[in-house]
Design an enzyme around this catalytic site. Structure first.
Site, PDB file in Angstrom:
ATOM      1  N   THR A 114      16.317  -7.052  15.275  1.00 53.63           N
ATOM      2  CA  THR A 114      16.743  -8.224  16.041  1.00 53.63           C
ATOM      3  C   THR A 114      15.875  -8.388  17.289  1.00 53.63           C
ATOM      4  OG1 THR A 114      18.992  -7.848  15.289  1.00 53.63           O
ATOM      5  CG2 THR A 114      18.736  -9.198  17.269  1.00 53.63           C
ATOM      6  N   ILE A 135      24.808   1.504  16.585  1.00 51.80           N
ATOM      7  CA  ILE A 135      25.430   2.840  16.571  1.00 51.80           C
ATOM      8  C   ILE A 135      24.344   3.911  16.486  1.00 51.80           C
ATOM      9  CG2 ILE A 135      27.558   1.999  15.504  1.00 51.80           C
ATOM     10  CD1 ILE A 135      26.585   3.455  12.896  1.00 51.80           C
ATOM     11  N   ASP A 136      23.114   3.507  16.126  1.00 49.07           N
ATOM     12  CA  ASP A 136      22.037   4.490  15.947  1.00 49.07           C
ATOM     13  C   ASP A 136      21.429   4.976  17.265  1.00 49.07           C
ATOM     14  OD1 ASP A 136      22.369   4.180  13.238  1.00 49.07           O
ATOM     15  OD2 ASP A 136      20.708   2.777  12.998  1.00 49.07           O
ATOM     16  N   ARG A 171      34.975  26.984   1.312  1.00 46.34           N
ATOM     17  CA  ARG A 171      34.037  25.981   0.786  1.00 46.34           C
ATOM     18  C   ARG A 171      32.983  25.615   1.828  1.00 46.34           C
ATOM     19  NH1 ARG A 171      38.465  21.687  -1.447  1.00 46.34           N
ATOM     20  NH2 ARG A 171      38.651  22.448  -3.578  1.00 46.34           N
ATOM     21  N   MET A 178      25.886   8.246   9.609  1.00 41.78           N
ATOM     22  CA  MET A 178      24.915   7.141   9.534  1.00 41.78           C
ATOM     23  C   MET A 178      23.662   7.420  10.369  1.00 41.78           C
ATOM     24  SD  MET A 178      26.692   3.432   9.291  1.00 41.78           S
ATOM     25  CE  MET A 178      27.024   2.751   7.671  1.00 41.78           C
ATOM     26  N   GLN A 283      32.230   4.136  10.540  1.00 35.87           N
ATOM     27  CA  GLN A 283      31.572   4.484  11.813  1.00 35.87           C
ATOM     28  C   GLN A 283      31.233   3.254  12.649  1.00 35.87           C
ATOM     29  OE1 GLN A 283      28.723   8.141  10.942  1.00 35.87           O
ATOM     30  NE2 GLN A 283      29.159   7.013   9.062  1.00 35.87           N
TER      31      GLN A 283
HETATM   32  O1  F6P Z   1      21.643   0.228  11.875  1.00 36.50           O
HETATM   33  C1  F6P Z   1      22.974   0.563  11.854  1.00 36.50           C
HETATM   34  C2  F6P Z   1      23.367   1.154  10.533  1.00 36.50           C
HETATM   35  O2  F6P Z   1      24.764   1.337  10.578  1.00 36.50           O
HETATM   36  C3  F6P Z   1      22.663   2.450  10.145  1.00 36.50           C
HETATM   37  O3  F6P Z   1      23.154   3.586  10.781  1.00 36.50           O
HETATM   38  C4  F6P Z   1      22.915   2.453   8.670  1.00 36.50           C
HETATM   39  O4  F6P Z   1      21.968   3.272   8.013  1.00 36.50           O
HETATM   40  C5  F6P Z   1      22.762   1.014   8.297  1.00 36.50           C
HETATM   41  O5  F6P Z   1      23.080   0.281   9.463  1.00 36.50           O
HETATM   42  C6  F6P Z   1      23.612   0.550   7.174  1.00 36.50           C
HETATM   43  O6  F6P Z   1      23.280  -0.767   6.905  1.00 36.50           O
HETATM   44  P1  F6P Z   1      24.136  -1.788   6.038  1.00 36.50           P
HETATM   45  O7  F6P Z   1      25.354  -2.161   6.837  1.00 36.50           O
HETATM   46  O8  F6P Z   1      23.234  -2.933   5.833  1.00 36.50           O
HETATM   47  O9  F6P Z   1      24.524  -1.068   4.790  1.00 36.50           O
END
Ligand code: F6P
Length: 357
Positions: A114, A135-136, A171, A178, A283
């Site tokens: 973006t 969130i990354d 286990r 993510m 998440q």
């Molecule tokens: O970029 C944010 C994110 O949540 C990543 O952590 C994740 O890999 C990806 O988007 C998942 O993307 P989508 O919602 O398109 O499956």
């Protein structure tokens, strides 16, 4: 009189509404006349002129609301210069919407992709302000992005829940967090949740080291092991492949994700049962945590001030606890990754957490 356009683009996260509320409240409290155009579903709304004229009332009561009242979509930056199926020039279409509505500026909320498009629009002469969402936490030039802390809470909760069931069984448990390109979320949730092994994209793992870490725990009488594994965790062998070779390998992989491959390898070599949990899009869901609400209120308010100052072309960042305008031209296209030699990783290793390296 101010006319602003607003859009949320890319994967959503918890505090998008809180950030937009901050912008609108900051403006409506201080500007006599305000027109807010909300573009629907990210850049799509700007390209195809799909918008709603909103009032400040639309942004009231949304501080705690997850998702985005404007909707979002992924419009890859790489495709922006490629005409759509009907031959429409997307960049020209976005400019035309902007000029038709006589906007003073666009406030754009989103992640790295973006931001690249926001920078492209800046280069094309539009007034833009970017608010760093994901969130990354991988946006270069800001200490933190909104959504990150809320997602840490959720991923940590997932690991906490696994802990209690793990303690009842002998286990190995894998929680897949993510983050395809960066491991911030896995690192923080892994440490917060007391994971024994944390695998990040930035630190390619050696499966034998992972297994050795599990065996060490077993020998020490620990009945279970918890791994926090990033979606983008990668083995040392795979990291040595070219991008193309790796993509081809992943496309042929019989596992839904890397965690299942790791699980199989662990089971083959140790005979211990392994379970994989993928919290996935949970998440990104639910209410923003208090930290994110504060962060977004501050970033939104700072964006409102930038609009009033007519100071455009920046990302509003949070640096050392202070909001700051950072030129988009300096940060767009750069990724903030975890430094494998950073203090946090060293500290985690010191208390026995394995990173599989
Ligand atoms: O970029 C944010 C994110 O949540 C990543 O952590 C994740 O890999 C990806 O988007 C998942 O993307 P989508 O919602 O398109 O499956």
């Amino acid at each position: 009189m101010k006319r602003i356009g607003m859009l949320t683009s890319g994967g959503d996260c918890q505090a998008l509404n809180a950030a937009m509320r901050g912008v609108v409240k900051g403006l409506s409290e201080n500007v006599d006349e305000l027109e807010i155009y909300g573009f629907l579903n990210g850049y799509k709304g700007l390209i195809y002129g799909d918008y709603r004229l909103l009032t400040s009332a639309d942004f009231s009561g949304i501080l705690t609301k997850g998702g985005t009242i404007l909707g979002s979509s992924r419009q890859p930056f790489k495709q922006m210069r490629v005409p759509d199926a009907n031959g429409l020039d997307k960049v020209e279409a976005m400019k035309s919407t902007y000029y038709k509505l006589r906007l003073d500026c666009l406030v754009i909320l989103g992640g790295n992709g973006t931001e690249k498009t926001a920078n492209l629009l800046r280069e094309e002469g539009l007034n833009v302000i970017h608010l760093p969402k994901t969130i990354d936490n991988d946006i270069y030039g800001t200490d933190v992005t909104f959504g990150f802390q809320s997602a840490i809470n959720i991923a940590t909760d997932a690991i906490d829940c696994i802990h209690t069931t793990a303690a009842s069984h002998n286990r190995v448990f894998i929680v897949e967090v993510m983050g395809h390109k960066v491991g911030w979320l896995t690192l923080y949730a892994g440490v917060a949740g007391g994971a024994d092994i944390i695998l990040l994209p930035e630190i390619p793992y050696d499966i034998e080291k992972v297994i050795a870490a599990i065996n060490k725990r077993t020998k020490a009488g620990k009945g279970f092991t918890i791994l926090a594994v990033a979606e983008g965790a990668i083995s040392k062998e795979d990291a040595a492949l070219s991008k193309k070779e790796y993509k081809e390998k992943v496309a042929k992989r019989k596992y839904p994700s890397v965690s299942y491959e790791i699980a199989d390898r662990i089971f083959e070599e140790t005979g211990v049962e392994v379970r994989v949990t993928v919290p996935g899009h949970t998440q990104r869901g639910g209410s923003p945590c208090p930290y994110d609400r504060v962060l977004c209120t501050r970033l939104g308010s700072a964006a409102a001030q930038a609009v009033m100052d007519e100071d455009y072309g920046n990302m509003i960042a949070m640096i050392n606890g202070k909001t700051k305008r950072v030129p988009l031209g300096e940060v767009a296209g750069r990724l903030k990754t975890v430094d494998p030699d950073c203090q946090m990783i060293k500290e985690a290793k010191r208390i026995g957490i394995s990173f599989g390296d």
